[in-house]
Design an enzyme around this catalytic site. Structure first.
Site, mmCIF file in Angstrom:
data_model
loop_
_atom_site.group_PDB
_atom_site.id
_atom_site.type_symbol
_atom_site.label_atom_id
_atom_site.label_comp_id
_atom_site.label_asym_id
_atom_site.label_seq_id
_atom_site.Cartn_x
_atom_site.Cartn_y
_atom_site.Cartn_z
ATOM 1 N N GLU A 152 -8.567 28.373 0.055
ATOM 2 C CA GLU A 152 -7.228 28.501 0.653
ATOM 3 C C GLU A 152 -6.550 27.141 0.811
ATOM 4 O OE1 GLU A 152 -9.424 27.394 4.407
ATOM 5 O OE2 GLU A 152 -9.777 27.835 2.310
ATOM 6 N N HIS A 170 -13.232 25.616 0.275
ATOM 7 C CA HIS A 170 -11.951 26.025 0.862
ATOM 8 C C HIS A 170 -10.954 26.382 -0.234
ATOM 9 C CE1 HIS A 170 -12.308 25.195 5.216
ATOM 10 N NE2 HIS A 170 -13.160 24.234 4.866
ATOM 11 N N ASN A 208 0.819 -1.213 0.000
ATOM 12 C CA ASN A 208 0.000 0.000 0.000
ATOM 13 C C ASN A 208 0.853 1.263 0.000
ATOM 14 O OD1 ASN A 208 -2.475 -1.312 -0.019
ATOM 15 N ND2 ASN A 208 -2.707 -1.303 2.201
ATOM 16 N N CYS A 264 -15.775 28.936 4.821
ATOM 17 C CA CYS A 264 -16.334 27.843 5.615
ATOM 18 C C CYS A 264 -16.897 28.383 6.936
ATOM 19 C CB CYS A 264 -15.287 26.744 5.831
ATOM 20 S SG CYS A 264 -16.018 25.177 6.384
#
Length: 743
Positions: free
Chosen positions: A705, A703, A189, A590
């Site tokens: 930013e 968002h 993984n 937000c």
């Protein structure tokens, strides 16, 4: 708290608390910081030299703990465990090649194999702005990535990669195989992130969960721990930490007992050298051939597999890793190919086997398929075993130049196929062909997630998600003038921006970074700074109210934050003066968007004000969506008009409730699709971003930013750029202020 007993106070495991031992001279400074951050701080004791530990209650006059340290740190008796080996023989698996399609449909619906969207859609997967690789991949944003990567800083080069693995069912057949498979899964993984020193970079953590003190289980645990230790030593990596839960047994009143299968969950962490070079499990059109690499060095076995589970069996023979040196070589070869940029896509072989790996590599895009020939993979003509065995291995996509590297390192590999646009996976095997419809099987794979999502989502939004997830691919239109170059540092005096936050904010650092990169000097302003009068905002020309969960959303999102500003004379005066000035700009993102809507910054002229309501789904939504920017007068967004850009959302109360006609609002950003989940909250008029009439004050639930760098995007076009178009919004703000100041 007088209602709590001494035991409750001493023994509780409340999170978000920390104990410090400090010299007395440092306490005043810590108290100043704690007061500013609204973090309660208590002096609870002193260090003495009498080797005695005492906890006393001055109010109650009690001494719930009062003992010499020798009682705490004296020699404890050694634990001696006595057990005997219990051999359990599981039945051999019986199956029929004619039932391949039926077996596949059942395997894809197992919770261990199926889509995990019901988990990933509700957790913040972009928090802090340093998330470089999270679960979801491709234009359809399906949870397929098995390695997570966090950037160390906003320069976006170095990072930390993490992964996990476990194999409890193979451990039932053989604890040794279970431990080796768990470590192998973890490593196959994490291999998709370029690691500083390849396999040697990796450190593991082992979390043991076992039903000890039941006949045979202690012996199995000993074998499993020894196997994990030996395999790690053979690989040349360490396991410096871990934990255990050794009472995994449930007793019931009727006398029945349930013992959990002994499990070790292996977590891996390593230094990633380039967060932009992490390989995803999404096949690329014209990306080269598809190759299989066997990491296990063993013959295919079905014991302990997802396939065995759908037969309601365990199986008698478990796969394992027989050659640690071969595994190590394969891992490091894949690493070197990733660092050289030769691997276009890659996926491990885990739960569900090779067939699941191949399908999943086609799932995250529409019009994507593959033609595969497995005849050369094994001399065994048993296609069921070839497709469903979970032997450690990987599938990669690369051009033929990798073949020399694979050959000269003596890996067990095969060129098994190529990518198509047929939406079909075709498998050839010893003269026979098998055809699998990818959209249909993707829906089967997604079905379990949908059924679980229905239990947590209101208003039948889970059904809408299931119906729409493949109909809303991310598609972008970048501004024609966008170059992707990192902006040069502006000469001269930088305008001052303030990042405003409250207890519970979590987005101040990425906001500060975006503003600084755009050319601002940035101030950190806590709400307590405004309340106390330490900060008046008189020298500030831009404020950014940040995301998060101010005051834990106890009164509703941003309502407590807004109250703290509205009902404090000095804070209200500072904000009122700021917004009254004609030379100022602001953005609320937000939680900050919710704050500015509560403060009625955007439409103060309206008699009935817009509000932020709970998402239609009734739960927190996290996702990477696309937003279209219309022609607009926003200072920050006007140059992005006509664009459709990817952006993160993560909120629970993000629905713009706008009671007036659409023409009454200055909507400067809309979700690219009206339907859920691309519109994650059900906002009126599909609203994602609003501006006041002047264009100076912007609120946005997405968002922006957290989306200023390509590596922050969950899905970005192939071309490499230093920044994303969203940074232009912050640069526009700086340029506007500089132009005003120059007049």
């Amino acid at each position: 708290d007088p209602t709590l007993s001494d035991k409750e106070i001493i023994g509780n495991e409340s999170q978000e608390r920390i104990g410090l031992v400090l010299p007395e001279k440092a306490i005043a400074k810590l108290k100043t910081i704690a007061d500013r951050e609204r973090a309660p701080m208590y002096e609870v004791g002193v260090v003495t030299s009498d080797k005695h530990f005492s906890i006393a209650s001055a109010k109650k006059g009690t001494h719930p703990m009062d003992l010499d340290l020798s009682a705490l740190f004296g020699s404890s008796p050694k634990t001696v465990m006595t057990d005997e080996t219990v051999v359990t023989n599981y039945e051999e698996l019986h199956y029929y090649a004619s039932q391949l399609q039926n077996y596949l449909v059942q395997v894809l619906q197992l919770e261990s194999v199926s889509c995990k969207d019901w988990l990933t859609n509700k957790v913040d997967r972009c928090v802090g702005g340093k998330v470089a690789k999270q679960q979801c991949a491709g234009a359809l944003q399906l949870p397929l990535n098995n390695v997570g990567v966090m950037a160390l800083d906003y320069n976006g080069k170095e990072g930390i990669a993490t992964s996990i693995g476990h194999s409890p069912l193979t451990a039932l057949i053989s604890p040794t195989a279970g431990s080796r498979n768990a470590i192998a899964e973890t490593l196959t993984n994490i291999v998709w992130a370029p690691l500083k020193d390849g396999l040697q970079s990796v450190s593991l953590s082992a979390n043991w969960m076992w039903a000890c003190r039941n006949k045979g289980e202690d012996a199995r645990l000993y074998e499993a721990v020894e196997a994990a230790s030996n395999f790690a030593i053979e690989l040349g990596i360490n396991i410096p930490t871990g934990k255990d839960s050794l009472s995994m047994k449930q007793k019931y009143p009727d006398g029945g007992d349930v013992i959990a299968p002994g499990t070790v969950i292996i977590s891996a962490a390593a230094h990633c050298t380039d967060v932009q070079k992490v390989v995803e499990p999404v096949l690329k059109r014209n990306g080269g051939n598809i190759y299989y690499i066997n990491f296990s060095g063993a013959q295919f076995e079905l014991g302990g597999s997802a396939f065995a589970q759908v037969l309601n069996k365990i199986g008698d023979k478990a796969p394992t890793v027989t050659d640690a040196e071969g595994f190590k070589t394969a891992f490091n070869v894949v690493q070197s190919l990733i660092k050289e940029g030769k691997i276009q896509a890659g996926h491990d072989i885990g739960s569900g086997g090779l067939i699941t790996t191949l399908l999943e590599m086609c799932f995250a895009e529409n019009d994507l398929g593959a033609t595969i020939d497995l005849s050369g993979l094994s001399a065994d003509e048993d296609l069921i075993k070839t497709l469903f065995a979970e032997n450690a291995g990987v599938v990669i996509q690369a051009d033929s130049s990798v073949e020399a590297t694979l050959e000269e390192n003596f890996l067990e590999w095969a060129n098994i196929g190529e990518v198509t646009t047929s939406q079909e996976l075709t498998i050839h095997h010893f003269g026979k062909s098998y055809h699998f419809n990818i959209p249909e099987l993707r829906d089967v794979w997604y079905l379990t997630s949908y059924l679980l999502d229905k239990q947590q989502t209101k208003n039948d939004k889970a059904t809408e998600r299931y119906q729409n997830y493949s109909e809303q691919p991310l598609q972008y239109t970048f501004p024609a003038h966008f170059t992707g170059e990192k902006p040069a540092r502006p000469s001269g005096k930088r305008p001052i921006a303030a990042v405003i936050r409250e207890k519970g904010s979590n987005s101040e650092r990425e906001m500060a970074n975006a503003l600084y990169l755009a050319g601002f000097d940035v101030k950190d302003v806590h709400t307590t700074d405004l309340i106390s009068g330490r900060e008046t905002l008189e020298d500030v020309q831009f404020i950014g109210a940040v995301g998060g969960f101010s005051n834990s959303d106890v009164l509703g999102s941003a309502k407590g934050w807004a109250g703290a500003l509205l009902y404090n004379e000095q804070a209200k005066k500072a904000l009122d003066n700021f917004f009254a000035r004609p030379d100022t700009l602001s953005v609320g993102i937000c939680n900050g968007c919710q704050l500015f809507m509560e403060l009625e910054v955007i439409n103060p002229e309206h008699a009935e004000h817009g509000k932020m309501w709970h998402n239609d789904s009734g739960k927190h939504e996290s996702g990477f969506v696309s937003v279209t920017i219309p022609e607009n007068n926003s200072v920050m967004l006007s140059t992005l008009a006509g664009s459709t850009l990817g952006v993160w959302i993560s909120h629970g109360e993000g629905k713009f409730h706008l009671p007036l006609a659409e023409t009454e609002y200055n909507i400067v950003g809309k979700y690219a699709y009206q339907e859920y989940p691309a519109n994650p909250n059900g906002s009126d008029y599909n609203t994602a971003m609003l501006c006041d009439k002047t264009g100076r004050h912007l609120v946005t639930m997405p968002h922006i930013e957290r989306s200023v760098f390509p590596w922050q995007w969950a899905y970005y076009p192939d071309e490499k750029t230093a920044v994303s178009p969203w940074l232009e919004a912050f640069i526009n703000a700086r340029k506007w202020i500089e132009a005003r100041n120059a007049k």
